[in-house]
Design an enzyme around this catalytic site. Structure first.
Site, PDB file in Angstrom:
ATOM      1  N   LYS A  81       0.840  -1.193   0.000  1.00  7.94           N
ATOM      2  CA  LYS A  81       0.000   0.000   0.000  1.00  7.94           C
ATOM      3  C   LYS A  81       0.881   1.251   0.000  1.00  7.94           C
ATOM      4  O   LYS A  81       1.888   1.296   0.715  1.00  7.94           O
ATOM      5  CB  LYS A  81      -0.903  -0.034   1.240  1.00  7.94           C
ATOM      6  N   SER A 156      -9.706   1.710   2.929  1.00  5.18           N
ATOM      7  CA  SER A 156      -8.845   2.459   2.048  1.00  5.18           C
ATOM      8  C   SER A 156      -7.789   1.617   1.323  1.00  5.18           C
ATOM      9  O   SER A 156      -7.240   2.076   0.328  1.00  5.18           O
ATOM     10  CB  SER A 156      -8.120   3.542   2.849  1.00  5.18           C
ATOM     11  N   SER A 180      -9.740  -0.621   7.153  1.00  4.99           N
ATOM     12  CA  SER A 180      -9.182  -0.508   5.800  1.00  4.99           C
ATOM     13  C   SER A 180      -8.483  -1.738   5.236  1.00  4.99           C
ATOM     14  O   SER A 180      -8.158  -1.755   4.052  1.00  4.99           O
ATOM     15  CB  SER A 180      -8.229   0.671   5.726  1.00  4.99           C
TER      16      SER A 180
HETATM   17  N1  GLN Z   1     -13.186   4.026   6.401  1.00  8.07           N
HETATM   18  C1  GLN Z   1     -12.510   4.446   7.574  1.00  8.07           C
HETATM   19  C2  GLN Z   1     -12.130   5.893   7.460  1.00  8.07           C
HETATM   20  O1  GLN Z   1     -12.442   6.472   6.488  1.00  8.07           O
HETATM   21  C3  GLN Z   1     -11.327   3.576   7.849  1.00  8.07           C
HETATM   22  C4  GLN Z   1     -10.105   3.963   7.120  1.00  8.07           C
HETATM   23  C5  GLN Z   1      -8.900   3.143   7.504  1.00  8.07           C
HETATM   24  O2  GLN Z   1      -9.014   2.113   8.155  1.00  8.07           O
HETATM   25  N2  GLN Z   1      -7.736   3.635   7.115  1.00  8.07           N
HETATM   26  O3  GLN Z   1     -11.536   6.472   8.322  1.00  8.07           O
END
Ligand code: GLN
Length: 520
Positions: A81, A156, A180
């Protein structure tokens, strides 16, 4: 080798490598071919450095030929990532702010991968600074769900999940602050694990919300996830939150089934908002465990109804503080200073000509203007929203009402889990309330996006471990994920339970139509 290596799991590839039936170079070439064939459609990668991939693979083959002892990944490609620092290679966080950033060092997990003789395949797309759940917040490209390219891959870590699902990489690394890793794994039909807070070093992970962030593995099976976690996990003096505990041999223990497993179903997780097909698949998965000898109990996490609200206070607060460093001075993007000077001068002239002394006096100084322009141009809309939410909740007069209150409820959420885990070994439930949604469908509705995280944020707030495993498909052919959660540092339990399920079911073996190669 007759089979396309891109179709094999990491465990299968290692067997072929060890039997001398394939080489690291062949595997790397197959991955690059798959990327070439499918990534224009999927858009999982932000960077793939072909030459570097082939060079790394050839070097590992050469070591093998010389009879040197190889690391645990001995030539397997791993996608990373783009939130993780890779020395000399772009690390953008899918943000214009870091578009040209090439870190002078590797994240600890990247060093560990290299030491294990992995081939770093490339950097994957994500929501900007990991804020989002659909990968639509990337400043650079859309990533599509390999099962239906009109839909999001989740996020994400959408690129990391999509590249594994689309058979472009056997293994990938993601980060999970509020879901994420687990959520995109669920939406793309792969296996993804969020380790306990402290299990994996975050040195070199670009920080989003430091009390929640964890790095973890994604792959096509629990066995493969176990293998990758074994490489990623471990104490690191450079991350003071990483714990000094021995790392179990996950890749061996994963094959040992669990006896007399007690599984809890959270009453509050089967309420309104949960899609019927998702619920049916999750309940069916629970029956599979029952048939394997597990005892099922209903449990309650009474404060889970506050989890999304608490998360969306704490995460933005920490983000607003972490992202203060992107000021155009220390590093990252800086606004065009000539354009800025010209703008300032023309405003000054205008105010002088109009005799507007007040406006003239209020013209900001060049430094403040540089900060403002840099941050306005460098960050996308969701990142700005989080910074505003966070600075607001932390400001004098609101700090106690929002931030401090959220911290207290967070403690209660953790307490709920501690109580639950006195009665059950694992908690099972959905990963996300629906299968993958359409690209563009929710991106302008932040509240709908935030509510989508209701099953995943609890594990981050409590610091516990969670895994997402494929457990079925919707009638439209979209993958559905089952989430298992375990007490802190019980990743082994999660992996063993996930593997038991994958021995009894075939969901994780299903292949998206897009990845069916012409030869097969
Ligand atoms: N969807 C969550 C957010 O927008 C989680 C994002 C993540 O785990 N990086 O914060």
């Amino acid at each position: 080798m007759e089979l396309d290596p891109a179709d094999l799991t990491a465990t299968e590839l290692l067997e072929c490598l060890d039997r001398g039936e394939t080489t690291s170079l062949e595997i790397a070439e197959a991955a690059l071919r798959a990327i070439e064939a499918r990534d224009t459609t999927v858009g999982a990668f932000l960077t793939v450095d072909r030459e570097a991939v082939l060079t790394q693979a050839a070097a590992i083959d050469a070591k093998r030929k010389r009879g040197e002892v190889l690391g645990r990944l001995r030539g397997l490609p791993v996608a990373i990532k783009d939130v993780l620092c890779t020395e000399g290679e772009p690390t953008t966080c899918a943000s214009r702010m870091l578009k040209d950033f090439r870190p002078p060092f590797d994240a600890t997990v990247v060093s560990r991968l290299k030491a294990a003789d992995a081939v770093i395949l490339g950097k994957t797309n994500m929501d900007e600074f990991a804020m989002g759940g659909s990968t639509e917040n990337s400043a650079f490209r859309i990533t599509r769900n390999p099962w239906d390219t009109s839909r999001v891959p989740g996020g994400s870590s959408g690129g990391s999940a999509a590249c594994v699902a689309a058979r472009m990489a056997p293994l990938s690394v993601g980060s999970d602050t509020g879901g994420s890793i687990r959520q995109p794994a669920g939406l793309c039909g792969v296996t993804g694990l969020k380790p306990t807070y402290g299990r994996v070093s975050r040195y070199g992970l670009v920080a989003f919300a430091s009390s929640l962030d964890q790095i973890g593995p994604l792959a096509r099976s629990a066995e493969d996830v176990a293998l990758l976690l074994e490489v990623l996990a471990g104490h690191d003096p450079r991350d003071s939150t990483s714990i000094n505990l021995p790392v179990p041999r996950y890749s061996e223990s994963v094959r040992r089934p669990l006896d007399a497993l007690r599984i809890g179903l959270v009453r509050e997780h089967f309420g309104p908002g949960l899609d019927g097909e998702v619920e049916a698949a999750v309940r069916e998965a629970v029956r599979v465990y029952q048939s394997l000898g597990a005892v099922i109990r209903e449990i309650s996490l009474p404060h889970s109804r506050y989890a999304v609200a608490v998360y969306y206070i704490i995460a933005p607060c920490e983000a607003s503080s972490n992202l203060a460093r992107y000021d155009g001075v220390h590093f990252g993007y800086r606004t065009d200073e000539r354009a800025m000077a010209a703008e300032l001068e023309s405003e000054r002239r205008r105010f002088v000509a109009a005799g507007e002394a007040d406006a003239l006096a209020e013209l900001d100084n060049p430094l403040v203007r540089m900060y403002r322009r840099t941050r306005s141009e460098g960050f996308g809309p969701e990142v700005k929203r989080r910074i505003m939410l966070g600075t607001y909740a932390l400001s004098a007069g609101y700090y106690d009402a929002y931030y401090l209150k959220a911290l207290k409820v967070r403690r209660l959420i953790r307490q709920d889990y501690d109580d639950a885990f006195r009665e059950v070994d694992l908690i099972a439930g959905p990963v996300a309330p629906t299968p993958a949604f359409k690209i563009g469908e929710r991106i302008h509705d932040p509240l709908a996006m935030y509510l989508f995280d209701l099953y995943t944020v609890g594990a981050n707030l409590a610091g516990i471990a969670g895994i997402s495993i494929p457990c079925g498909f919707s009638s439209a052919g979209l993958p559905i994920g089952l989430q298992l959660q375990a007490p802190p540092f019980e990743e082994e339990r999660l992996l063993r339970a996930a593997h038991m399920f994958q021995q009894a079911t075939d969901w994780h073996r299903a292949k998206p139509p897009l990845a069916v190669s012409r030869s097969s």
